[in-house]
Write a protein that holds these residues in place. Structure first.
Motif, mmCIF file in Angstrom:
data_model
loop_
_atom_site.group_PDB
_atom_site.id
_atom_site.type_symbol
_atom_site.label_atom_id
_atom_site.label_comp_id
_atom_site.label_asym_id
_atom_site.label_seq_id
_atom_site.Cartn_x
_atom_site.Cartn_y
_atom_site.Cartn_z
ATOM 1 N N ARG A 234 36.851 45.641 33.698
ATOM 2 C CA ARG A 234 36.616 46.792 34.319
ATOM 3 C C ARG A 234 37.561 47.856 34.584
ATOM 4 N NH1 ARG A 234 34.849 42.920 39.300
ATOM 5 N NH2 ARG A 234 37.003 41.789 38.610
ATOM 6 N N THR A 235 38.811 47.432 34.730
ATOM 7 C CA THR A 235 39.797 48.393 34.921
ATOM 8 C C THR A 235 40.848 48.809 33.619
ATOM 9 O OG1 THR A 235 39.580 48.299 37.401
ATOM 10 C CG2 THR A 235 41.526 49.438 36.600
ATOM 11 N N VAL A 236 41.262 47.491 33.228
ATOM 12 C CA VAL A 236 42.396 47.266 32.472
ATOM 13 C C VAL A 236 41.707 47.595 31.033
ATOM 14 C CG1 VAL A 236 43.852 46.080 33.703
ATOM 15 C CG2 VAL A 236 42.220 44.966 32.125
ATOM 16 N N LYS A 237 42.123 48.705 30.179
ATOM 17 C CA LYS A 237 41.824 48.723 28.958
ATOM 18 C C LYS A 237 42.949 48.813 27.790
ATOM 19 C CE LYS A 237 37.126 49.278 30.377
ATOM 20 N NZ LYS A 237 36.207 48.370 29.772
ATOM 21 N N ASP B 178 42.906 42.488 36.390
ATOM 22 C CA ASP B 178 41.764 43.197 36.405
ATOM 23 C C ASP B 178 40.630 42.543 37.529
ATOM 24 O OD1 ASP B 178 39.935 45.117 34.731
ATOM 25 O OD2 ASP B 178 38.692 43.347 34.686
ATOM 26 N N GLY B 179 41.163 41.462 38.046
ATOM 27 C CA GLY B 179 40.101 40.970 39.351
ATOM 28 C C GLY B 179 39.230 40.056 38.494
ATOM 29 N N SER B 180 39.591 38.962 37.621
ATOM 30 C CA SER B 180 38.992 38.022 37.038
ATOM 31 C C SER B 180 39.714 36.809 36.926
ATOM 32 C CB SER B 180 38.327 38.489 35.844
ATOM 33 O OG SER B 180 37.424 39.651 35.881
ATOM 34 N N PRO B 181 40.156 36.148 38.256
ATOM 35 C CA PRO B 181 41.048 34.836 37.962
ATOM 36 C C PRO B 181 40.420 33.653 37.404
ATOM 37 C CG PRO B 181 40.288 35.320 40.293
ATOM 38 C CD PRO B 181 39.870 36.593 39.563
ATOM 39 N N LYS B 182 38.976 33.531 37.593
ATOM 40 C CA LYS B 182 38.449 32.573 37.019
ATOM 41 C C LYS B 182 38.363 32.502 35.428
ATOM 42 C CE LYS B 182 35.296 31.732 40.955
ATOM 43 N NZ LYS B 182 33.889 31.516 41.270
ATOM 44 N N TYR B 183 38.279 33.888 34.803
ATOM 45 C CA TYR B 183 38.254 34.010 33.244
ATOM 46 C C TYR B 183 39.566 33.571 32.977
ATOM 47 C CZ TYR B 183 37.219 35.432 28.759
ATOM 48 O OH TYR B 183 37.065 35.353 27.306
ATOM 49 N N ALA B 184 40.771 34.132 33.701
ATOM 50 C CA ALA B 184 41.914 33.963 33.266
ATOM 51 C C ALA B 184 42.277 32.446 33.194
ATOM 52 C CB ALA B 184 43.001 34.710 34.411
ATOM 53 N N ALA B 185 41.768 31.720 34.341
ATOM 54 C CA ALA B 185 41.962 30.238 34.250
ATOM 55 C C ALA B 185 41.296 29.638 33.051
ATOM 56 C CB ALA B 185 41.402 29.665 35.346
ATOM 57 N N SER B 186 40.293 30.122 32.841
ATOM 58 C CA SER B 186 39.443 29.529 31.431
ATOM 59 C C SER B 186 40.350 29.571 30.033
ATOM 60 C CB SER B 186 37.971 30.217 31.336
ATOM 61 O OG SER B 186 38.075 31.653 30.636
ATOM 62 N N LEU B 187 41.121 30.884 30.159
ATOM 63 C CA LEU B 187 42.197 30.983 28.844
ATOM 64 C C LEU B 187 43.058 29.661 28.977
ATOM 65 C CD1 LEU B 187 43.383 34.752 28.830
ATOM 66 C CD2 LEU B 187 41.357 33.533 27.453
ATOM 67 N N GLU B 188 43.330 28.967 29.911
ATOM 68 C CA GLU B 188 44.250 27.982 29.886
ATOM 69 C C GLU B 188 42.973 26.230 29.632
ATOM 70 O OE1 GLU B 188 47.036 28.422 29.206
ATOM 71 O OE2 GLU B 188 47.331 30.257 30.229
ATOM 72 N N ILE B 189 42.116 26.311 30.461
ATOM 73 C CA ILE B 189 41.368 25.140 30.596
ATOM 74 C C ILE B 189 40.731 24.910 29.229
ATOM 75 C CG2 ILE B 189 39.262 24.097 31.613
ATOM 76 C CD1 ILE B 189 40.191 25.652 34.123
ATOM 77 N N ASN C 89 47.085 55.235 39.294
ATOM 78 C CA ASN C 89 47.424 55.787 38.082
ATOM 79 C C ASN C 89 46.970 54.782 37.126
ATOM 80 O OD1 ASN C 89 48.156 57.227 35.790
ATOM 81 N ND2 ASN C 89 50.278 57.631 36.643
ATOM 82 N N ILE C 90 45.619 54.944 36.571
ATOM 83 C CA ILE C 90 45.002 53.787 35.844
ATOM 84 C C ILE C 90 45.460 54.126 34.426
ATOM 85 C CG2 ILE C 90 42.897 53.003 35.023
ATOM 86 C CD1 ILE C 90 41.609 53.647 37.704
ATOM 87 N N LYS C 91 45.348 55.159 34.013
ATOM 88 C CA LYS C 91 45.795 55.657 32.558
ATOM 89 C C LYS C 91 47.374 54.931 32.362
ATOM 90 C CE LYS C 91 46.766 59.548 29.385
ATOM 91 N NZ LYS C 91 46.692 60.625 29.181
ATOM 92 N N ALA C 92 48.407 55.175 33.203
ATOM 93 C CA ALA C 92 49.449 54.507 32.978
ATOM 94 C C ALA C 92 49.528 53.244 32.808
ATOM 95 C CB ALA C 92 50.755 55.194 34.089
ATOM 96 N N ALA C 93 48.973 52.387 33.838
ATOM 97 C CA ALA C 93 48.533 51.055 33.738
ATOM 98 C C ALA C 93 48.199 50.577 32.302
ATOM 99 C CB ALA C 93 47.965 50.813 34.899
ATOM 100 N N ASN C 94 47.239 51.305 31.946
ATOM 101 C CA ASN C 94 46.713 50.739 30.543
ATOM 102 C C ASN C 94 47.522 50.942 29.465
ATOM 103 O OD1 ASN C 94 44.291 49.823 31.773
ATOM 104 N ND2 ASN C 94 43.096 52.018 31.716
ATOM 105 N N ILE C 95 48.159 51.953 29.558
ATOM 106 C CA ILE C 95 49.308 52.436 28.309
ATOM 107 C C ILE C 95 50.260 51.049 28.316
ATOM 108 C CG2 ILE C 95 51.221 53.828 27.768
ATOM 109 C CD1 ILE C 95 49.335 56.343 28.462
#
Length: 422
Positions: free
Chosen positions: A193-196, A134-145, A60-66
């Motif tokens: 890619r998935t989360v919007k 969304d499957g991007s742990p490296k970019y998530a880490a860059s938000l802190e680094i 249920n991608i729509k519910a996740a994005n909401i």
């Protein structure tokens, strides 16, 4: 997560060396505001990660994005209202936190400029959870680094060359948080890619559904907020006890432990948060073997991290404390005597955070909340009151280790037989 903790650690090092121990103590007085902010962000971040993970596992991608849009919107509005209220009543608020007349001007300078950064922290931390989902742990880490490195540079620039004192340190942190928030929104809007993000409706039905979904998130993430509030209680109770027994020098010594402890917290919180989406997703999909594997991996990792943290804080006490305080000062001597005692809490804390995170991930929210209340309030406050009566000043430093150890005993004695916790 290590870089996230550098936001406060860098403040402490540059302010302690560039301004003085009173300025360091003033920041420690204001620190509960920062921890309240990260508590709100973690509550919504963990909550939306758990709820959205289960929706994604069910397709249920729509519910996740909401859910994701609702988390960003409601949390940001809540923090904006709190920041405005704190600014309007800033002097009485600081008195409530235990600020003395000596520290008040410095605490006010820091508080006023850190509040805008607190609003930005909300979207930064929620964005970290969403981007990992969304499957991007490296970019998530860059938000802190990247913001962490920016904060260190700006701290040096504002405190030393520009001589802006504690106000410069607060401005550096706020600018770094704003940069991180911008990075989070850029990813969600243009690269995910998935989360919007989705437009939210404002009909009565939509508002009701939003309130219901926010309730789910709050219940799922509330114990994470309590974890941050437990840190705040350590600061509040410690500040009151240390300033009563040892004066401003005691608070300055205690705040060294409070600057180093978030690193221990963030490392083990990172272990719990990294396991959470994997456990939640597979729990939603009914894959119990994957849940078991993830839990035990996180527990082994936390054990190693906790033991290493205790060893580093104990054996490296002198060089670590000298980063914040001048050698030979009274505050330095108090910290040297107390930090090895405080360091014992690291191993108990590491195990507590991972076990509580497991219960959060499988939606055992009441159990997780009770355990957080035990370590952050029920055991902590009496420990700070009672232990100094028998051994002082050692009892003040041992209050946190005792509360963490008692909490671990309760978790193990009350574990669910159906869970993966031995």
């Amino acid at each position: 997560m290590v870089f996230a903790s550098l936001f406060t650690v860098a403040d402490g090092i540059f302010v302690g060396q560039g301004v003085g121990s009173n300025a360091l103590a003033a920041i420690n007085i204001v620190s509960p505001v920062f921890l309240l902010t990260t508590g709100i962000a973690l509550m919504f971040g963990v909550g939306v990660s758990v709820v959205a993970s289960i929706h994604l596992a069910q397709g249920n991608i729509k519910a996740a994005n909401i859910n994701i849009t609702q988390a960003f919107t409601v949390a940001s509005l809540l923090m904006t209202v709190l920041a405005l209220a704190i600014y309007i009543w800033r002097a009485p608020f600081l008195r409530m936190l235990g600020c003395s007349d000596t520290l008040m001007p410095l605490a006010l300078d820091y508080l006023v400029l850190i509040l805008p950064g607190c609003i930005c922290i909300i979207s930064q931390m929620i964005g970290t959870f969403v981007i990992r989902l969304d499957g991007s742990p490296k970019y998530a880490a860059s938000l802190e680094i990247i913001p962490g490195l920016l904060n260190i540079f700006l701290d040096w620039l504002f405190v030393f060359p520009l001589q802006m004192g504690v106000a410069g340190s607060a401005l550096a942190s706020s600018l770094a948080c704003a940069a991180a928030s911008a990075m989070a929104f850029w990813f969600v809007l243009f690269r995910a890619r998935t989360v919007k993000l989705r437009w939210l409706k404002f009909t009565l039905t939509s508002l009701y559904l939003t309130a219901r979904n926010i309730g789910y998130m709050v219940r799922s993430g509330f114990s994470s907020m309590l974890g941050e509030l437990a840190m705040s209680m350590i600061l509040l109770a410690g500040n009151y006890v240390f300033i009563r027994e040892l004066g401003e020098d005691g608070v300055a010594a205690f705040c060294v432990a409070c600057y180093l402890y978030p690193i221990v917290y963030m490392i083990n919180n990172a272990v719990a948060q990294s396991a959470q989406p994997i456990i939640s997703f597979n729990y939603g999909a009914g894959n119990t073997s994957r849940v078991r594997e993830s839990f035990w991996l996180s527990l082994r990792t936390a054990t190693i991290c906790g033991l290493l943290a205790t060893a580093v804080l104990t054996l490296g006490a002198k060089p670590l404390i000298s980063l914040f305080l001048q050698t030979g000062t009274r505050a330095y001597d108090i910290a040297i005597a107390g930090l090895p005692l405080f360091a014992v809490s690291a191993i108990f804390f590491a195990l507590n955070v991972v076990m509580i995170g497991y219960y959060q991930a499988i939606e055992e929210n009441s159990r997780a909340t009770v355990y957080m209340l035990l370590r952050g309030l029920v055991f902590l406050i009496p420990a700070f009151i009672v232990l100094p009566m028998f051994i002082s000043p050692q009892g003040m430093w041992l209050a946190v280790p005792v509360s963490e150890a008692l909490t671990l005993c309760v978790i193990l004695l009350t574990r669910k037989r159906s869970s993966f916790i031995i």
